[in-house]
Design a protein around this motif. Structure first.
Motif, PDB file in Angstrom:
ATOM      1  N   VAL B 386       0.844  -1.209   0.014  1.00 49.47           N
ATOM      2  CA  VAL B 386       0.003   0.041  -0.070  1.00 49.47           C
ATOM      3  C   VAL B 386       1.021   1.335   0.278  1.00 49.47           C
ATOM      4  N   PRO B 387       0.668   2.281  -1.055  1.00 48.64           N
ATOM      5  CA  PRO B 387       1.567   3.480  -1.227  1.00 48.64           C
ATOM      6  C   PRO B 387       1.754   4.122   0.087  1.00 48.64           C
ATOM      7  N   GLY B 388       3.055   4.368   0.721  1.00 48.34           N
ATOM      8  CA  GLY B 388       3.189   5.092   1.857  1.00 48.34           C
ATOM      9  C   GLY B 388       3.032   4.459   3.133  1.00 48.34           C
ATOM     10  N   GLN B 389       2.703   3.122   3.011  1.00 50.71           N
ATOM     11  CA  GLN B 389       2.733   2.347   4.179  1.00 50.71           C
ATOM     12  C   GLN B 389       3.874   1.348   4.482  1.00 50.71           C
ATOM     13  N   ARG B 390       4.769   1.506   5.419  1.00 50.31           N
ATOM     14  CA  ARG B 390       5.888   0.640   5.736  1.00 50.31           C
ATOM     15  C   ARG B 390       5.282  -0.411   6.305  1.00 50.31           C
ATOM     16  N   VAL B 391       6.381  -1.727   5.987  1.00 48.31           N
ATOM     17  CA  VAL B 391       6.126  -2.987   6.534  1.00 48.31           C
ATOM     18  C   VAL B 391       7.389  -3.301   7.227  1.00 48.31           C
ATOM     19  N   LEU B 392       7.475  -4.248   7.999  1.00 45.36           N
ATOM     20  CA  LEU B 392       8.636  -4.782   8.793  1.00 45.36           C
ATOM     21  C   LEU B 392       9.495  -5.782   8.371  1.00 45.36           C
ATOM     22  N   HIS B 393      10.624  -5.461   7.847  1.00 46.21           N
ATOM     23  CA  HIS B 393      11.405  -6.524   7.704  1.00 46.21           C
ATOM     24  C   HIS B 393      12.236  -7.133   8.861  1.00 46.21           C
ATOM     25  N   THR B 394      11.897  -8.279   9.161  1.00 45.56           N
ATOM     26  CA  THR B 394      12.226  -8.736  10.667  1.00 45.56           C
ATOM     27  C   THR B 394      13.887  -9.192  10.707  1.00 45.56           C
ATOM     28  N   GLY B 395      14.410  -9.452   9.628  1.00 47.14           N
ATOM     29  CA  GLY B 395      15.811  -9.911   9.857  1.00 47.14           C
ATOM     30  C   GLY B 395      15.827 -11.248  10.442  1.00 47.14           C
ATOM     31  N   ASP B 396      14.766 -11.921  10.409  1.00 47.79           N
ATOM     32  CA  ASP B 396      14.663 -13.561  10.839  1.00 47.79           C
ATOM     33  C   ASP B 396      14.286 -14.366   9.555  1.00 47.79           C
ATOM     34  N   LEU B 397      15.127 -15.599   9.469  1.00 45.22           N
ATOM     35  CA  LEU B 397      15.127 -16.156   8.339  1.00 45.22           C
ATOM     36  C   LEU B 397      13.912 -17.401   8.708  1.00 45.22           C
ATOM     37  N   PHE B 398      12.775 -17.664   8.054  1.00 49.44           N
ATOM     38  CA  PHE B 398      11.848 -18.679   8.357  1.00 49.44           C
ATOM     39  C   PHE B 398      11.593 -19.647   6.974  1.00 49.44           C
ATOM     40  N   ARG B 399      11.404 -20.882   7.205  1.00 56.73           N
ATOM     41  CA  ARG B 399      11.033 -21.914   6.216  1.00 56.73           C
ATOM     42  C   ARG B 399       9.553 -22.100   6.318  1.00 56.73           C
ATOM     43  N   SER B 400       8.826 -22.003   5.114  1.00 50.55           N
ATOM     44  CA  SER B 400       7.360 -22.353   5.289  1.00 50.55           C
ATOM     45  C   SER B 400       7.162 -23.631   4.438  1.00 50.55           C
ATOM     46  N   ASP B 401       6.181 -24.104   4.923  1.00 46.55           N
ATOM     47  CA  ASP B 401       5.885 -25.606   4.227  1.00 46.55           C
ATOM     48  C   ASP B 401       4.582 -25.337   3.525  1.00 46.55           C
ATOM     49  N   PRO B 402       4.010 -26.426   2.671  1.00 48.45           N
ATOM     50  CA  PRO B 402       3.248 -26.089   1.541  1.00 48.45           C
ATOM     51  C   PRO B 402       1.769 -25.034   2.049  1.00 48.45           C
ATOM     52  N   GLU B 403       1.489 -25.624   3.392  1.00 53.72           N
ATOM     53  CA  GLU B 403       0.308 -24.723   3.861  1.00 53.72           C
ATOM     54  C   GLU B 403       0.627 -23.368   4.708  1.00 53.72           C
ATOM     55  N   GLY B 404       1.873 -23.169   4.845  1.00 59.65           N
ATOM     56  CA  GLY B 404       2.128 -21.875   5.133  1.00 59.65           C
ATOM     57  C   GLY B 404       2.709 -21.884   6.484  1.00 59.65           C
TER      58      GLY B 404
END
Lengths: 83, 509
Positions: B386-404
């Motif tokens: 969304v323009p103008g809205q900032r999101v947080l890049h956590t610096g933490d790496l995760f693995r997701s499975d097929p269901e998230g």
């Protein structure tokens, strides 16, 4: 018992409060309240007591009444050595 | 809605109910509210203006709980600081925040007195000041307001876009950075957590966590905001004492971290304590080893176990519903209510389920940024969909499975996570470099069953220096909070270096 107190005082001074903010710790002052020891510190103190005095600190003895001041430690160790 | 309003409502609704239990001490809502009002009034009369930063450096207890609410009621910004903070770091925090007031305890005077001299503080309110003869005369040092006083509720005009708190966390540069949270950020995080946890007014929350970091602080705020009873256990270092408290106070909710659960599970015969009242266990700060998940489930089968993940910058980002704990013990779930999240690759491209990447979080719980740190803000907060809205890049790496379902993999930077707390290697190295005779130093995290990671330092010495490992550890204990102090020091002949001469931490891991 005076010996134990002096030895434990030395151990605490050598390992926890030497350096920048030396604190004069009274015999009955709580290690916790004076921020001298936290949970890791108590584990170190317990291993030190077990090694130096040949005692085994049981789960139920691991309470502030036995470990949270120089006097408590000295009393506790003296009691254990008699037992 | 302002963060402290729920507590004020609870105090009006349940004046005679026990709000806090600290050892033998039991404090009602009316009493705690009165203490907070009186202290808030004192802060205002000391010249604390809305938006001013107020540091609170106190041991866990009723005064800390009153202080937290007093700062918010005065319209000021709460900066909670560990009671273990040493003079040097406190000096930095006072100057970084340009705080106008400090709330602290006379027992900690050896830490705050040296820092006071260099600060721009207007007042330093000291609990039990009269018990301490060694306080140097300084007109800014004032006693804690009298316990028998009363003061009317202060009406300070604030909105939910105003800052409620700045919580300091370790930064990769070695200087701690302050996470800025508005009332809206904190109330949003609270609502999302409450939506899945379902805490109740009749709960008894056993708090053995430090109350200055995000996890413990929110549990205190939520418990008191709900009208529940919060049992503060200061003797968590003694697992028997904690188990006795769980039994005696019939604790229903236990927020924990892996080291806390490990010490309870280490007791011979945990089952001899009657903990049938426990209905919710939560784990955060670091992953709970699978074996401990199973043993906790076996010891307290009636309690629901929530495995969670969060960071100070947004408080909470994911939780695993308890019904999935037995089949997915390594996952922290698929986010929290009222949040969008996804994984990105190194170029910032959104990844599909079944990938490994950095977790990005979007929601009204995301911080405003780090206090006066534009570079670190640019790195962590970036433009989102969304323009103008900032999101947080956590610096933490995760693995997701097929269901998230997410599983934590590691940090993108070299921050060490030990005992559930973050440690910046640079902060430890800077302390070690202060020692005469140290020519080189590298601090890394090494795998440790109990701590998650243990802090380890490699040090090179000048010719003729006789520094010992123990002396280096002792030096650190005098300067750093204990979780930052290396568990092990190796004195080595040389450190691995890059062609340009920089120490190569990766080769030590």
């Amino acid at each position: 018992m005076q010996d134990i107190k002096a030895q434990v005082r030395q151990f605490i001074a050598d390992n926890f409060i030497m350096g920048a903010d030396g604190v004069a710790l009274g015999d009955d002052d709580s290690f916790l309240e004076h921020q001298v020891l936290d949970s890791t510190g108590f584990l170190e103190l317990i291993s030190h007591l077990e090694e130096s005095y040949g005692i085994k600190v049981l789960d139920d003895e691991m309470v502030p009444e036995n470990l949270d001041s120089l006097s408590s430690v000295a009393n506790y160790v003296a009691r254990k050595q008699l037992a | 809605m302002l963060l402290h309003k729920s507590f004020e409502q609870a105090a009006r609704r349940l004046p005679g109910k026990v709000a806090l239990v600290v050892g033998e001490q039991r404090i009602t809502y009316a009493e705690l509210h009165r203490q907070a009002r009186v202290l808030s009034h004192a802060l205002r009369s000391d010249g604390v203006e809305p938006g001013d930063r107020v540091l609170v450096m106190m041991d866990s207890g009723a005064q800390y709980a009153a202080a937290v609410h007093a700062v918010l009621m005065a319209g000021a910004v709460l900066v909670p600081v560990s009671a273990q903070t040493k003079a040097e770091k406190l000096t930095f925090l006072l100057s970084d925040t340009r705080a106008t007031a400090l709330l602290t305890h006379s027992l900690l005077s050896s830490h705050w007195q040296p820092a006071l001299a260099h600060s721009a503080l207007r007042s330093c309110r000291v609990h039990e000041a009269s018990h301490h003869a060694g306080l140097e005369p300084d007109p800014r040092i004032r006693p804690w307001p009298d316990a028998s006083d009363d003061a009317p509720e202060t009406t300070v005009q604030r909105i939910d876009q105003d800052l409620a708190a700045i919580i300091y966390t370790s930064g990769t540069t070695g200087l701690p950075k302050g996470v800025m949270l508005t009332h809206l950020n904190m109330v949003s995080a609270w609502s999302s957590v409450q939506a899945y946890l379902g805490l109740r007014q009749d709960d008894v929350i056993g708090l053995a966590l430090p109350l200055v970091y995000s996890y413990g602080l929110y549990n205190l705020l939520m418990g008191l905001g709900l009208g529940a009873t919060v049992v503060i256990e200061r003797h968590a270092a003694f697992p028997v004492r904690l188990a006795q408290t769980l039994e005696k106070e019939r604790v229903t909710v236990l927020p924990g971290v892996p080291t806390l659960y490990a010490s309870l599970l280490g007791l011979s015969g945990l089952e001899r304590f009657d903990c049938r009242a426990l209905r919710i266990l939560t784990n955060a700060a670091a992953a709970l080893p699978e074996a401990h998940v199973q043993r906790l489930r076996a010891a307290w089968p009636h309690a629901q176990l929530y495995l969670m993940y969060g960071l100070t910058e947004c408080k909470r980002a994911s939780y695993l519903p308890p019904e999935w704990v037995d089949s997915r013990p390594n996952s922290v779930g698929r986010g929290i209510p009222n949040q969008e999240h996804w994984l990105v690759d190194d170029e910032g491209r959104r990844l599909p389920n079944g990938s490994t990447g950095e977790l990005v979080v979007r929601g009204s719980h995301v911080m405003q940024g780090y206090w006066e740190r534009p570079e670190e803000n640019a790195q962590r907060l970036r433009e989102g969909p969304v323009p103008g809205q900032r999101v947080l890049h956590t610096g933490d790496l995760f693995r997701s499975d097929p269901e998230g379902y997410l599983t934590f993999v590691g940090r993108r930077d070299d921050i060490i996570k030990t005992r559930g707390e973050k440690v910046a290697p640079r902060e430890v190295e800077n302390a070690i470099y202060l020692l005469r005779g140290v020519t080189g130093c590298a601090v890394i995290g090494v795998a440790d069953d109990k701590l998650g990671q243990a802090v380890k330092a490699y040090v090179t010495l000048a010719e003729g220096s006789e520094l010992t490992e123990r002396e280096i550890i002792r030096h650190c204990l005098a300067r750093l909070e204990s979780h930052m102090v290396p568990q092990a020091v190796d004195i080595v002949d040389a450190l691995p270096r890059t062609e340009s001469g920089k120490i190569r931490h990766a080769s030590l891991r």
